[in-house]
Design a protein around this motif. Structure first.
Motif, PDB file in Angstrom:
ATOM      1  N   SER A  11      27.397 -37.481 -32.026  1.00  0.00           N
ATOM      2  CA  SER A  11      27.483 -37.204 -30.582  1.00  0.00           C
ATOM      3  C   SER A  11      28.230 -35.921 -30.217  1.00  0.00           C
ATOM      4  O   SER A  11      27.824 -35.204 -29.311  1.00  0.00           O
ATOM      5  CB  SER A  11      28.092 -38.393 -29.832  1.00  0.00           C
ATOM      6  N   PHE A  12      29.339 -35.627 -30.874  1.00  0.00           N
ATOM      7  CA  PHE A  12      30.040 -34.355 -30.666  1.00  0.00           C
ATOM      8  C   PHE A  12      30.809 -34.051 -31.942  1.00  0.00           C
ATOM      9  O   PHE A  12      31.098 -34.960 -32.726  1.00  0.00           O
ATOM     10  CB  PHE A  12      30.976 -34.413 -29.451  1.00  0.00           C
ATOM     11  N   PRO A  13      31.156 -32.773 -32.194  1.00  0.00           N
ATOM     12  CA  PRO A  13      31.852 -32.448 -33.433  1.00  0.00           C
ATOM     13  C   PRO A  13      33.167 -33.206 -33.550  1.00  0.00           C
ATOM     14  O   PRO A  13      33.880 -33.406 -32.563  1.00  0.00           O
ATOM     15  CB  PRO A  13      32.098 -30.936 -33.329  1.00  0.00           C
ATOM     16  N   GLY A  14      33.475 -33.637 -34.759  1.00  0.00           N
ATOM     17  CA  GLY A  14      34.749 -34.282 -35.023  1.00  0.00           C
ATOM     18  C   GLY A  14      35.780 -33.271 -35.480  1.00  0.00           C
ATOM     19  O   GLY A  14      35.493 -32.075 -35.593  1.00  0.00           O
ATOM     20  N   CYS A  19      28.288 -31.516 -36.018  1.00  0.00           N
ATOM     21  CA  CYS A  19      27.301 -32.559 -35.751  1.00  0.00           C
ATOM     22  C   CYS A  19      26.188 -32.515 -36.793  1.00  0.00           C
ATOM     23  O   CYS A  19      26.193 -31.700 -37.702  1.00  0.00           O
ATOM     24  CB  CYS A  19      26.745 -32.388 -34.342  1.00  0.00           C
ATOM     25  N   SER A  20      25.216 -33.376 -36.625  1.00  0.00           N
ATOM     26  CA  SER A  20      24.206 -33.646 -37.652  1.00  0.00           C
ATOM     27  C   SER A  20      23.506 -32.403 -38.166  1.00  0.00           C
ATOM     28  O   SER A  20      22.918 -31.625 -37.397  1.00  0.00           O
ATOM     29  CB  SER A  20      23.150 -34.604 -37.085  1.00  0.00           C
ATOM     30  N   CYS A  21      23.553 -32.233 -39.492  1.00  0.00           N
ATOM     31  CA  CYS A  21      22.849 -31.135 -40.142  1.00  0.00           C
ATOM     32  C   CYS A  21      22.841 -31.404 -41.645  1.00  0.00           C
ATOM     33  O   CYS A  21      23.895 -31.603 -42.247  1.00  0.00           O
ATOM     34  CB  CYS A  21      23.529 -29.805 -39.847  1.00  0.00           C
ATOM     35  N   TYR A  22      21.642 -31.401 -42.242  1.00  0.00           N
ATOM     36  CA  TYR A  22      21.496 -31.756 -43.648  1.00  0.00           C
ATOM     37  C   TYR A  22      20.532 -30.776 -44.319  1.00  0.00           C
ATOM     38  O   TYR A  22      19.472 -30.466 -43.776  1.00  0.00           O
ATOM     39  CB  TYR A  22      20.965 -33.187 -43.794  1.00  0.00           C
ATOM     40  N   LEU A  23      20.906 -30.312 -45.494  1.00  0.00           N
ATOM     41  CA  LEU A  23      20.079 -29.381 -46.254  1.00  0.00           C
ATOM     42  C   LEU A  23      19.474 -30.122 -47.437  1.00  0.00           C
ATOM     43  O   LEU A  23      20.201 -30.735 -48.230  1.00  0.00           O
ATOM     44  CB  LEU A  23      20.919 -28.203 -46.734  1.00  0.00           C
ATOM     45  N   VAL A  24      18.150 -30.081 -47.549  1.00  0.00           N
ATOM     46  CA  VAL A  24      17.444 -30.705 -48.662  1.00  0.00           C
ATOM     47  C   VAL A  24      16.740 -29.594 -49.432  1.00  0.00           C
ATOM     48  O   VAL A  24      15.989 -28.801 -48.848  1.00  0.00           O
ATOM     49  CB  VAL A  24      16.417 -31.737 -48.159  1.00  0.00           C
ATOM     50  N   ASP A  25      17.005 -29.513 -50.741  1.00  0.00           N
ATOM     51  CA  ASP A  25      16.393 -28.432 -51.509  1.00  0.00           C
ATOM     52  C   ASP A  25      15.779 -28.952 -52.802  1.00  0.00           C
ATOM     53  O   ASP A  25      16.258 -29.913 -53.407  1.00  0.00           O
ATOM     54  CB  ASP A  25      17.405 -27.320 -51.789  1.00  0.00           C
ATOM     55  N   ALA A  26      14.698 -28.277 -53.201  1.00  0.00           N
ATOM     56  CA  ALA A  26      14.008 -28.551 -54.462  1.00  0.00           C
ATOM     57  C   ALA A  26      13.116 -27.354 -54.754  1.00  0.00           C
ATOM     58  O   ALA A  26      12.547 -26.744 -53.836  1.00  0.00           O
ATOM     59  CB  ALA A  26      13.180 -29.826 -54.392  1.00  0.00           C
ATOM     60  N   ASP A  27      13.009 -26.996 -56.018  1.00  0.00           N
ATOM     61  CA  ASP A  27      12.163 -25.871 -56.439  1.00  0.00           C
ATOM     62  C   ASP A  27      12.500 -24.580 -55.696  1.00  0.00           C
ATOM     63  O   ASP A  27      11.615 -23.755 -55.429  1.00  0.00           O
ATOM     64  CB  ASP A  27      10.682 -26.190 -56.234  1.00  0.00           C
ATOM     65  N   GLY A  36      22.855 -29.404 -35.620  1.00  0.00           N
ATOM     66  CA  GLY A  36      23.729 -29.809 -34.532  1.00  0.00           C
ATOM     67  C   GLY A  36      24.883 -28.869 -34.270  1.00  0.00           C
ATOM     68  O   GLY A  36      25.137 -27.906 -35.018  1.00  0.00           O
ATOM     69  N   THR A  37      25.613 -29.161 -33.222  1.00  0.00           N
ATOM     70  CA  THR A  37      26.714 -28.325 -32.753  1.00  0.00           C
ATOM     71  C   THR A  37      27.732 -28.076 -33.865  1.00  0.00           C
ATOM     72  O   THR A  37      28.247 -29.009 -34.473  1.00  0.00           O
ATOM     73  CB  THR A  37      27.420 -29.019 -31.575  1.00  0.00           C
ATOM     74  N   GLY A  38      27.999 -26.805 -34.114  1.00  0.00           N
ATOM     75  CA  GLY A  38      28.980 -26.418 -35.123  1.00  0.00           C
ATOM     76  C   GLY A  38      28.439 -26.254 -36.518  1.00  0.00           C
ATOM     77  O   GLY A  38      29.164 -25.827 -37.428  1.00  0.00           O
ATOM     78  N   ALA A  39      27.157 -26.561 -36.746  1.00  0.00           N
ATOM     79  CA  ALA A  39      26.616 -26.597 -38.109  1.00  0.00           C
ATOM     80  C   ALA A  39      26.394 -25.223 -38.724  1.00  0.00           C
ATOM     81  O   ALA A  39      26.284 -25.102 -39.951  1.00  0.00           O
ATOM     82  CB  ALA A  39      25.310 -27.377 -38.128  1.00  0.00           C
ATOM     83  N   HIS A  64      22.027 -32.490 -32.060  1.00  0.00           N
ATOM     84  CA  HIS A  64      21.110 -32.293 -33.186  1.00  0.00           C
ATOM     85  C   HIS A  64      20.404 -30.939 -33.143  1.00  0.00           C
ATOM     86  O   HIS A  64      19.674 -30.622 -34.091  1.00  0.00           O
ATOM     87  CB  HIS A  64      20.071 -33.414 -33.222  1.00  0.00           C
ATOM     88  N   ILE A  65      20.623 -30.141 -32.097  1.00  0.00           N
ATOM     89  CA  ILE A  65      19.825 -28.897 -31.980  1.00  0.00           C
ATOM     90  C   ILE A  65      20.618 -27.649 -31.608  1.00  0.00           C
ATOM     91  O   ILE A  65      20.112 -26.529 -31.792  1.00  0.00           O
ATOM     92  CB  ILE A  65      18.696 -29.060 -30.943  1.00  0.00           C
ATOM     93  N   PHE A  66      21.811 -27.761 -31.060  1.00  0.00           N
ATOM     94  CA  PHE A  66      22.385 -26.607 -30.367  1.00  0.00           C
ATOM     95  C   PHE A  66      22.671 -25.405 -31.261  1.00  0.00           C
ATOM     96  O   PHE A  66      22.650 -24.266 -30.791  1.00  0.00           O
ATOM     97  CB  PHE A  66      23.640 -27.018 -29.601  1.00  0.00           C
TER      98      PHE A  66
END
Length: 249
Positions: A11-14, A19-27, A36-39, A64-66
């Motif tokens: 909901s807001f940075p702690g 906030c929500s942000c995930y990196l998925v990598d392969a190859d 998200g905010t602050g990512a 999730h977008i800012f």
């Protein structure tokens, strides 16, 4: 396939997380899920400012977008030269939402920075990944994701209240990254988020290999209570994620 947690606050940075942000990598391909905010800060710390080949925004809530707005400056004004647009998959209205947040209604469509693709229910390819989207139970159009690479599967709930789609999304997944925003003993609003117990119940129903809990609201929650609640309904490995953690899927 590897998952790197860049932000996991709900909901807001702690005090210790964006906030929500995930990196998925392969190859060598790097897919960013939510921005998200602050990512943008941990992206530079744990990956690299331009270490993105594609982006998926699961829904258009601010947390999730800012930082997709802040990222416009980094790419548009790169002193080393023009960078190609990044493919961005998001629900309908993402171009207008990001443009309005960045510069004002209709002033800047951001097409020099992002190539916009509408996110819908179904399966599609992004780089080496097969990505399936399911509609979640949340006040705005929201999609959970199932990311498959070779014989490995990562499921991500995004933001959701209980719904049947969670089981379809996570069935048999090696890793289930699931939100657990609420505490069970609180008077929680309906149709918004999950508790730790509910996350565990869905992990059990789906038969996942490992449960990673995310989107906790630090100011209002309790990691211990959330983890304990999840363990009451799921007997597999459980972990509350933190920024900078990397998980082999």
């Amino acid at each position: 396939m590897r998952l790197t947690v860049l932000g996991c606050a709900g909901s807001f940075p702690g005090p210790d997380s964006a906030c929500s942000c995930y990196l998925v990598d392969a190859d060598g391909f790097r897919l960013l899920i939510d921005f998200g905010t602050g990512a943008l800060s941990p992206l530079q710390r744990f990956a690299g400012l331009y270490a993105i080949d594609a982006i998926v925004l699961t829904h258009l809530h601010a947390d999730h977008i800012f930082d997709a707005c802040s990222y416009v400056v980094a790419r548009r004004y790169n002193p080393d030269g023009v960078l190609p647009p990044v493919p961005l998959y998001a629900p309908e209205g993402a171009r207008e939402r990001l443009s309005t947040a960045y510069s004002g209604p209709g002033d800047d469509p951001l097409d020099d920075v992002y190539t916009f693709h509408e996110l819908k229910v179904g399966t599609f390819e992004i780089g080496p990944f097969s990505v399936s989207a399911e509609r979640m139970n949340h006040p705005v159009e929201t999609y959970g994701l199932r990311v498959e690479y070779q014989d490995r599967t990562l499921a991500y709930s995004s933001d959701t209240a209980p719904c049947d789609a969670i089981v379809r999304l996570a069935r048999g997944a090696d890793v289930f990254l699931c939100e657990a925003s609420y505490l069970d003993d609180a008077d929680n609003p309906p149709d918004l988020h999950l508790t730790g117990r509910e996350a565990g119940e869905f992990a059990t129903k789906a038969g996942v290999g490992r449960l990673l809990l995310t989107h906790l609201v630090d100011a209002w929650g309790s990691e211990f209570m959330t983890s304990d609640a999840a363990a009451s309904s799921y007997t597999g490995p459980i972990e509350i994620v933190r920024p900078g953690q990397r998980f082999a899927v």
